[in-house]
Each structure stands twice: as C-alpha cells, then as structure tokens.
Design a protein around this motif. Structure first.
Motif, PDB file in Angstrom:
ATOM      1  N   ASP A 109      -1.625   9.690  -1.958  1.00 34.10           N
ATOM      2  CA  ASP A 109      -1.960   8.987  -1.103  1.00 34.10           C
ATOM      3  C   ASP A 109      -2.268   7.210  -1.088  1.00 34.10           C
ATOM      4  O   ASP A 109      -1.697   6.412  -0.278  1.00 34.10           O
ATOM      5  N   ALA A 110      -2.801   7.739  -1.879  1.00 31.87           N
ATOM      6  CA  ALA A 110      -3.711   6.068  -2.209  1.00 31.87           C
ATOM      7  C   ALA A 110      -2.672   4.761  -2.822  1.00 31.87           C
ATOM      8  O   ALA A 110      -2.847   4.090  -2.930  1.00 31.87           O
ATOM      9  N   LEU A 111      -1.973   5.282  -3.091  1.00 36.03           N
ATOM     10  CA  LEU A 111      -0.862   4.970  -4.319  1.00 36.03           C
ATOM     11  C   LEU A 111       0.042   4.607  -3.498  1.00 36.03           C
ATOM     12  O   LEU A 111       0.769   3.164  -3.466  1.00 36.03           O
ATOM     13  N   GLN A 112       0.438   5.715  -2.333  1.00 33.97           N
ATOM     14  CA  GLN A 112       1.543   5.168  -1.086  1.00 33.97           C
ATOM     15  C   GLN A 112       1.482   4.219  -0.681  1.00 33.97           C
ATOM     16  O   GLN A 112       1.758   3.245  -0.291  1.00 33.97           O
ATOM     17  N   SER A 113       0.018   4.002  -0.074  1.00 32.66           N
ATOM     18  CA  SER A 113      -0.485   3.086   0.631  1.00 32.66           C
ATOM     19  C   SER A 113      -0.689   1.603   0.052  1.00 32.66           C
ATOM     20  O   SER A 113      -0.496   0.412   0.962  1.00 32.66           O
ATOM     21  N   LEU A 114      -0.610   1.480  -1.403  1.00 28.54           N
ATOM     22  CA  LEU A 114      -0.512  -0.133  -2.268  1.00 28.54           C
ATOM     23  C   LEU A 114       1.116  -0.242  -1.909  1.00 28.54           C
ATOM     24  O   LEU A 114       1.718  -1.284  -2.980  1.00 28.54           O
ATOM     25  N   GLY A 115       1.707   0.437  -1.856  1.00 27.62           N
ATOM     26  CA  GLY A 115       3.591   0.524  -2.101  1.00 27.62           C
ATOM     27  C   GLY A 115       3.690   1.115  -3.486  1.00 27.62           C
ATOM     28  O   GLY A 115       4.667   0.405  -4.020  1.00 27.62           O
ATOM     29  N   LEU A 190       2.865  -2.794  -8.910  1.00 34.48           N
ATOM     30  CA  LEU A 190       1.828  -3.132  -7.359  1.00 34.48           C
ATOM     31  C   LEU A 190       3.375  -4.373  -6.684  1.00 34.48           C
ATOM     32  O   LEU A 190       3.665  -4.954  -7.328  1.00 34.48           O
ATOM     33  N   PRO A 191       3.705  -4.221  -5.387  1.00 37.13           N
ATOM     34  CA  PRO A 191       4.120  -5.177  -4.584  1.00 37.13           C
ATOM     35  C   PRO A 191       3.898  -6.303  -4.636  1.00 37.13           C
ATOM     36  O   PRO A 191       3.703  -7.677  -4.662  1.00 37.13           O
ATOM     37  N   HIS A 192       1.590  -6.316  -4.469  1.00 37.81           N
ATOM     38  CA  HIS A 192       0.849  -7.625  -4.548  1.00 37.81           C
ATOM     39  C   HIS A 192       0.075  -7.781  -5.861  1.00 37.81           C
ATOM     40  O   HIS A 192      -0.285  -5.816  -6.207  1.00 37.81           O
ATOM     41  N   PRO A 193      -0.273  -7.876  -7.088  1.00 36.88           N
ATOM     42  CA  PRO A 193      -1.158  -8.178  -7.898  1.00 36.88           C
ATOM     43  C   PRO A 193      -2.384  -7.592  -7.934  1.00 36.88           C
ATOM     44  O   PRO A 193      -3.038  -8.530  -7.185  1.00 36.88           O
ATOM     45  N   MET A 194      -3.498  -7.166  -8.670  1.00 39.11           N
ATOM     46  CA  MET A 194      -4.132  -7.274  -8.386  1.00 39.11           C
ATOM     47  C   MET A 194      -4.674  -6.138  -9.646  1.00 39.11           C
ATOM     48  O   MET A 194      -4.378  -5.427 -10.335  1.00 39.11           O
ATOM     49  N   MET A 204     -11.999   3.969  -4.364  1.00 38.58           N
ATOM     50  CA  MET A 204     -13.569   4.472  -4.076  1.00 38.58           C
ATOM     51  C   MET A 204     -12.765   4.584  -3.209  1.00 38.58           C
ATOM     52  O   MET A 204     -13.852   5.582  -1.938  1.00 38.58           O
ATOM     53  N   ASP A 205     -13.044   3.577  -2.109  1.00 36.04           N
ATOM     54  CA  ASP A 205     -12.845   2.819  -0.486  1.00 36.04           C
ATOM     55  C   ASP A 205     -11.844   4.251   0.113  1.00 36.04           C
ATOM     56  O   ASP A 205     -12.185   4.398   1.037  1.00 36.04           O
ATOM     57  N   PHE A 206     -11.353   3.898  -0.275  1.00 39.62           N
ATOM     58  CA  PHE A 206      -9.793   4.504   0.325  1.00 39.62           C
ATOM     59  C   PHE A 206     -10.250   5.836  -0.061  1.00 39.62           C
ATOM     60  O   PHE A 206      -9.954   6.804   1.600  1.00 39.62           O
ATOM     61  N   ILE A 207     -10.557   6.850  -0.927  1.00 37.69           N
ATOM     62  CA  ILE A 207     -10.945   7.913  -1.206  1.00 37.69           C
ATOM     63  C   ILE A 207     -12.424   8.053  -0.215  1.00 37.69           C
ATOM     64  O   ILE A 207     -12.200   9.708   0.887  1.00 37.69           O
ATOM     65  N   MET A 208     -12.853   7.587   0.188  1.00 37.90           N
ATOM     66  CA  MET A 208     -14.600   7.697   0.950  1.00 37.90           C
ATOM     67  C   MET A 208     -13.915   7.605   2.463  1.00 37.90           C
ATOM     68  O   MET A 208     -15.218   7.915   3.232  1.00 37.90           O
ATOM     69  N   ARG A 209     -13.377   7.120   2.649  1.00 38.50           N
ATOM     70  CA  ARG A 209     -12.554   6.836   4.318  1.00 38.50           C
ATOM     71  C   ARG A 209     -12.516   8.282   4.611  1.00 38.50           C
ATOM     72  O   ARG A 209     -12.319   8.109   5.826  1.00 38.50           O
ATOM     73  N   GLN A 210     -11.870   9.043   3.640  1.00 36.61           N
ATOM     74  CA  GLN A 210     -12.045  10.270   4.540  1.00 36.61           C
ATOM     75  C   GLN A 210     -13.190  11.178   4.424  1.00 36.61           C
ATOM     76  O   GLN A 210     -12.887  12.567   5.477  1.00 36.61           O
ATOM     77  N   ASN A 211     -14.602  10.761   4.820  1.00 33.56           N
ATOM     78  CA  ASN A 211     -15.410  10.888   4.975  1.00 33.56           C
ATOM     79  C   ASN A 211     -16.233  10.537   5.605  1.00 33.56           C
ATOM     80  O   ASN A 211     -16.948   9.267   5.309  1.00 33.56           O
ATOM     81  N   GLN A 212     -16.613  10.530   6.933  1.00 29.18           N
ATOM     82  CA  GLN A 212     -17.798   9.433   7.757  1.00 29.18           C
ATOM     83  C   GLN A 212     -18.168   9.430   7.084  1.00 29.18           C
ATOM     84  O   GLN A 212     -19.428   8.719   7.242  1.00 29.18           O
TER      85      GLN A 212
END
Length: 330
Positions: A109-115, A190-194, A204-212
C-alpha cells in the motif's frame, strides 16, 4: 489496537541490527515495526551453508560482512541502498500461520501510494512488473512471530551479483540453496525522485499513520547493553556465521604453475573432517602427510594459513604456493 513499538535503527552494523531483532523477539513482549539498513553484507538464511552461498574471495577483497539470521530462506545482499523492515507480533496460542501477505500488504500500500506498481508474488516476494524488489522470511518464538524483508531501493546490483556468485558444483550438501531472481530497484520506478532516507521516513510515517497512538520509541541505554552483549557473543562470531552451517562436502579445483590441484573434503561444524588432494602435480613427499596436519582445522583463511605456517608446500606440490592452497580450501 495493540500498542506497537515503532523503531528506526541508526546503526548500519548487521551484527548489531540482527541482535536487536533477536532481543525484541525473545526478550520483550512488544509488538514492533522497525526499519533498518546494513552496510555491505551477505545475510545467510538460518539453514544454509555459508561457504556455498558466498563468493569468499570477493567478500574478503571488498570487505563484505557475513552474518546468519534467525529466519530461513535464502542468502541476500544488503547495502545502504536497501531498506529492511521487521514486524514482530504476539499471536494467539494455536494460531501460528505462515501468512506473508498479512505483513506485506501495508508495504504494498505504501509503495502504491507513491505510484510504484508493486504487487505480492509467489510465496514471499514483492515484485514490480515481475522483477523482485523484496524477499521475506519468518520465524516463530513461543507465541511470537517475526516477519522481516528487504526493499531494494537503490542497491548496487553488480555488487549483489558478485557477492553471491558461487560455483554450485563445488559443494554437495542438503542445505537450503538460494534461488537468484531478476531484481530491480524501487527508485527506478518512482514517478518523482527521492533518496533512500526520504523513502525510509515516508514508509515509517505511512505505517505509523495507521495507528493514532503511534510514536517512535527507540532502544533504551539498558537495552543497548543487552543487544551489544548478544552481538559480541553470537552475531559477530565465526561459530554462528560459519560454524552453524550444515555438514557438507566440498570439491574444488585450481590451476597453478605446478599443475592442477583438486581437493575433496568433508566439512562438519565448519571444521575439516576428511580431506583428499588430487591432480597432475609433482611432489617429493606424500600429500597425505599434509592432510594429517589439516584434519580438524577450522575452515577459514586465517586458521588454514596458521596451520601451513611452518610447512614447505613445495615438498608436497611442486611450484605451488601457500596462497594457492589457501585459495583452494577457502
């Protein structure tokens, strides 16, 4: 939702990082999500023969670390362009199951959210258009499970290939063999370099956002003391990384100025148990006398070199050097 401990390791020592995994799995009751990177390293599967998986000459000359992990599966090459993730969770008694997708879906899910068009494939891989970007492994300890995997982000593919390039005909054993796959780097899709560090922070931010209730909680000073002791007593030792290899037979041959020299050996617990030399070389003394000096020796370059220190190799193999024999055996 059960409390989860989110950890980002700053160390790139594979010995330290694998010790952290074992400590968290076996000496805490925490649920964990952790991200970490290793400097140039071959990580050997729990049930593998180290000698049959690594190109030892390349490893030595390029200062590649060798470390055995707790989980099964095949050998993998890590560099700092590779990001590793670890899930550790408590499971209900009687409900242990090897279900990689359960842990990998958030990564997909995290990878797909980056395109990035990443998908789950086969038993335990993530792929992009059929090319592997992630291999995964799992182990249980009591009612706890550890699942971890790689994410090839910007790894040096030539280093990966060279470090794991071994002639399969040299070793005869029943150990689990690695299967090489076509691989690719996430950064190329990646559509946009990082950078890898930006990707690490994003994941880490993506995974942590699943837990308030999520917050980073790294190791305490007291925990680091325990981890460092485990690292020194286990993960940095030859006995764990090489000596734990299953019993195997070795059949190797080299060309020297003195002719062809072939060795057939049985190795148990990382030590030479039986040994024979063959070839078209000439000798003044029976090579069996040399064999008697090598039986029981630990099979690593320094131990073999020490055993040959006061031996005139030319007596047994005319025009053959100490280095020739060391390279043949190791």
């Amino acid at each position: 939702m059960d409390k989860i401990r989110y950890i980002t390791l700053n160390s790139t020592s594979p010995y330290h990082n694998l010790a952290v995994e074992e400590y968290l799995l076996q000496q805490t009751a925490d649920n964990v999500f952790m991200l970490w990177q290793n400097d140039n390293t071959i990580v050997i599967g729990r049930h593998q023969n180290t000698a049959a998986e690594v190109n030892q000459e390349y490893v030595d000359s390029h200062h590649v670390n060798i470390v055995r992990r707790l989980t099964g599966g095949g050998a993998v090459f890590h560099d700092t362009g590779n990001l590793n993730f670890t899930f550790i969770q408590n499971v209900e008694p009687g409900k242990k199951e090897i279900d990689f997708l359960r842990y990998l879906q958030p990564i997909v899910d995290a990878l797909q959210s980056l395109g990035v068009p990443a998908t789950f494939s086969g038993r335990n891989d993530l792929v992009i258009n059929g090319q592997k970007i992630s291999g995964n492994a799992m182990t249980f300890f009591g009612n706890r499970v550890l699942e971890h995997g790689t994410l090839l982000f910007s790894s040096q593919m030539s280093d990966l290939a060279n470090a794991l390039k071994v002639d399969p005909d040299k070793f005869i054993d029943k150990a689990v063999k690695s299967v090489r796959s076509r691989v690719t780097n996430i950064s190329e899709h990646l559509p946009h370099p990082m950078t890898v560090l930006e990707f690490k922070a994003y994941l880490m931010d993506f995974i942590m956002r699943q837990n308030q209730m999520a917050e980073l909680q790294n190791l305490t000073d007291e925990e680091e003391v325990i981890v460092n002791q485990l690292m020194e007593e286990k993960y940095q030792t030859w006995e764990w990384n090489y000596g734990k290899s299953p019993e195997y037979s070795m059949n190797k041959k080299i060309r020297t100025k003195g002719g062809t020299v072939q060795v057939v050996a049985d190795i148990r617990d990382g030590h030479i148990r039986d040994l024979q030399f063959f070839g078209d070389f000439f000798s003044e003394k029976d090579p069996q006398d040399l064999v008697d000096q090598l039986i029981g020796i630990r099979l690593d370059r320094q131990s073999i070199a020490d055993a040959l220190t006061n031996i005139n190799i030319n007596d047994y193999f005319h025009n053959v050097t100490h280095d020739d024999i060391i390279n043949l055996l190791c």
